[in-house]
Design a protein around this motif. Structure first.
Motif, mmCIF file in Angstrom:
data_model
loop_
_atom_site.group_PDB
_atom_site.id
_atom_site.type_symbol
_atom_site.label_atom_id
_atom_site.label_comp_id
_atom_site.label_asym_id
_atom_site.label_seq_id
_atom_site.Cartn_x
_atom_site.Cartn_y
_atom_site.Cartn_z
ATOM 1 N N UNK A 231 0.861 -1.200 -0.021
ATOM 2 C CA UNK A 231 -0.033 0.125 0.019
ATOM 3 C C UNK A 231 1.062 1.123 -0.132
ATOM 4 N N UNK A 232 0.845 2.063 -1.071
ATOM 5 C CA UNK A 232 1.673 3.145 -1.347
ATOM 6 C C UNK A 232 1.037 4.218 -1.741
ATOM 7 N N UNK A 233 0.787 5.413 -0.737
ATOM 8 C CA UNK A 233 0.189 6.539 -1.187
ATOM 9 C C UNK A 233 -1.427 6.282 -1.582
ATOM 10 N N UNK A 234 -1.839 5.339 -0.617
ATOM 11 C CA UNK A 234 -3.174 5.348 -0.695
ATOM 12 C C UNK A 234 -3.512 4.416 -1.712
ATOM 13 N N UNK A 235 -2.621 3.568 -2.517
ATOM 14 C CA UNK A 235 -3.037 2.702 -3.773
ATOM 15 C C UNK A 235 -2.250 1.479 -3.399
ATOM 16 N N UNK B 135 -3.006 4.361 -9.986
ATOM 17 C CA UNK B 135 -3.401 5.262 -11.023
ATOM 18 C C UNK B 135 -2.677 6.789 -10.507
ATOM 19 N N UNK B 136 -2.237 7.378 -11.332
ATOM 20 C CA UNK B 136 -1.581 8.483 -10.947
ATOM 21 C C UNK B 136 -2.543 9.603 -10.624
ATOM 22 N N UNK B 137 -3.807 9.558 -11.034
ATOM 23 C CA UNK B 137 -5.128 10.444 -11.088
ATOM 24 C C UNK B 137 -5.952 9.818 -9.972
ATOM 25 N N UNK C 84 -1.785 8.994 -19.007
ATOM 26 C CA UNK C 84 -0.169 8.601 -19.015
ATOM 27 C C UNK C 84 0.052 7.236 -19.658
ATOM 28 N N UNK C 85 -0.936 6.436 -19.442
ATOM 29 C CA UNK C 85 -0.778 5.216 -20.071
ATOM 30 C C UNK C 85 -0.008 3.922 -19.023
ATOM 31 N N UNK C 86 0.428 4.320 -18.025
ATOM 32 C CA UNK C 86 1.064 3.597 -17.150
ATOM 33 C C UNK C 86 0.500 2.434 -16.474
ATOM 34 N N UNK C 87 -0.932 2.570 -16.500
ATOM 35 C CA UNK C 87 -1.785 1.482 -16.005
ATOM 36 C C UNK C 87 -2.042 0.378 -16.917
ATOM 37 N N UNK C 88 -1.675 0.610 -18.405
ATOM 38 C CA UNK C 88 -1.985 -0.143 -19.387
ATOM 39 C C UNK C 88 -0.732 -1.155 -19.581
ATOM 40 N N UNK C 89 0.354 -0.763 -18.883
ATOM 41 C CA UNK C 89 1.613 -1.660 -19.161
ATOM 42 C C UNK C 89 1.518 -2.730 -17.978
#
Length: 381
Positions: A80-84, A312-314, A355-360
């Motif tokens: 768990x990091x930064x609430x995610x 997710x960054x957002x 940002x598409x980071x989630x897709x990776x």
């Protein structure tokens, strides 16, 4: 409730298990009641890959009165990091997260210490000589974890685990659709673009994995048995036909070495539906006749709401947004309840930064950013 021996662990686990990933959607009271109700129905197997404090607290409260009657799959590396949720092998995150798991589950041991989510052969090799694996072995030596397991979606990686000698069981994604798909360690292109016309049976790598597990006495517990519920709807099923929970459960439990299927529950009725497998007729269990002549469709790009896209960054709850999008587009008009539930989300699809980071991180190649755009247009925010 029938039980099966989970391979060389020797644990007698219920055929129907409890996949806890939706507990965070419920109040603590509802979640605790759901766990206790499952226990009353004979379920004794629970998977906790979730890192969020709420889910862990619910499980701890739900089990505290009969902890010794439960077998827990507790994941090491789910943090768990930064609430995610954050998947990592870095010990500065791994150790505190596992200690938090013990504390919140109100226990001093985990039955099955799971090496969390390894889909890349390269990552598997890196783990073999690492502080992370040393920590897993240390936990096993001290008895903090009783057995070592691993979770994976890739049969080639899972095969390496089976052949390692120290992995005693695996948590693997099994359903009729996935079993026809070829192995891949590339998460972006994990599944084929289309179901080839010749893919009318099980993929050879998967067949080999199940056989190896049987021969090496490595038990399998199942995740993604319902493909996120998509197999229950002919319009969303890759087969073009719908299956029932009992048929999906029967498919999973008829694979070699499979001992238990982790089903996700939101209600007691869903627990009853899964447990109903134990008294179902052979006709009710028959999945073969349903899919034998079904048209095959591409499964790539379909969200199963597994949550591996996090963080997710957002701060979007991507899985839930996708679920609401799918529910909305199944109807000619958006159901009022779906619209209202979507609007209650703290962060909306329109806030996606692309940002598409989630897709990776998505095991199924879902074009998430594109879907967020479509969702924002559909719901108007």
């Amino acid at each position: 409730m029938k039980t099966r021996r989970l391979g060389k662990t020797g644990l007698m686990v219920s055929e129907i298990g409890f996949g806890g990933e939706w507990l965070e959607r419920h109040t603590e009271t509802e979640g605790i009641e759901l766990i206790r109700y499952a226990s009353e129905k004979g379920i004794n197997m629970l998977d906790c890959w979730m890192a969020d404090p709420k889910s862990r607290n619910i499980i701890g409260e739900g089990m505290k009165e009969n902890r010794d009657q439960w077998f827990i799959q507790g994941h090491i590396g789910s943090t768990w990091k930064d609430g995610q949720y954050f998947r990592t092998r870095e010990m500065k995150y791994v150790r505190p997260a596992f200690e938090d798991l013990l504390k919140r589950l109100q226990t001093d041991y985990i039955d099955l210490g799971m090496i969390h989510y390894v889909d890349s052969e390269e990552e598997w090799e890196k783990i073999q000589h690492s502080d992370y694996l040393d920590y897993v072995m240390e936990l096993k030596e001290k008895g903090v974890i009783r057995h070592i397991g691993m979770s994976s979606h890739n049969p080639k990686v899972a095969m390496k685990a089976v052949e390692s000698g120290y992995i005693e069981m695996i948590l693997f994604s099994i359903n009729p659709a996935f079993d026809m798909l070829p192995a891949s360690e590339d998460i972006d292109t994990m599944f084929a673009e289309e179901f080839d016309a010749g893919l009318k049976g099980i993929d050879p790598d998967r067949a080999m994995l199940y056989k190896a597990c049987e021969e090496n006495d490595v038990g399998i517990t199942v995740m993604k048995g319902f493909a996120g519920g998509r197999l229950f709807d002919a319009k969303r099923s890759p087969f073009g036909v719908c299956l029932t929970p009992v048929q999906c459960i029967h498919y999973a439990l008829t694979r070699p070495a499979v001992c238990s299927i982790m089903c996700g529950y939101d209600t007691k009725e869903q627990v009853d539906a899964a447990v109903g497998y134990e008294t179902a007729s052979e006709t009710e269990k028959d999945y073969a006749s349903v899919i034998a002549n079904a048209p095959f469709h591409s499964y790539r790009g379909e969200c199963t709401y597994c949550g591996h896209c996090k963080p997710c960054a957002a701060n979007l709850d991507i899985a839930m947004i996708n679920k609401f999008y799918d529910l909305a587009t199944m109807q000619p008009q958006i159901p009022v309840t779906v619209q209202s539930h979507y609007e209650l989300l703290e962060y909306k699809a329109s806030e996606c930064i692309g940002c598409h980071l989630c897709e990776a991180r998505c095991p199924f190649g879902v074009p998430i950013a594109e879907r967020m755009e479509k969702t924002a247009k559909l719901f108007g925010c």
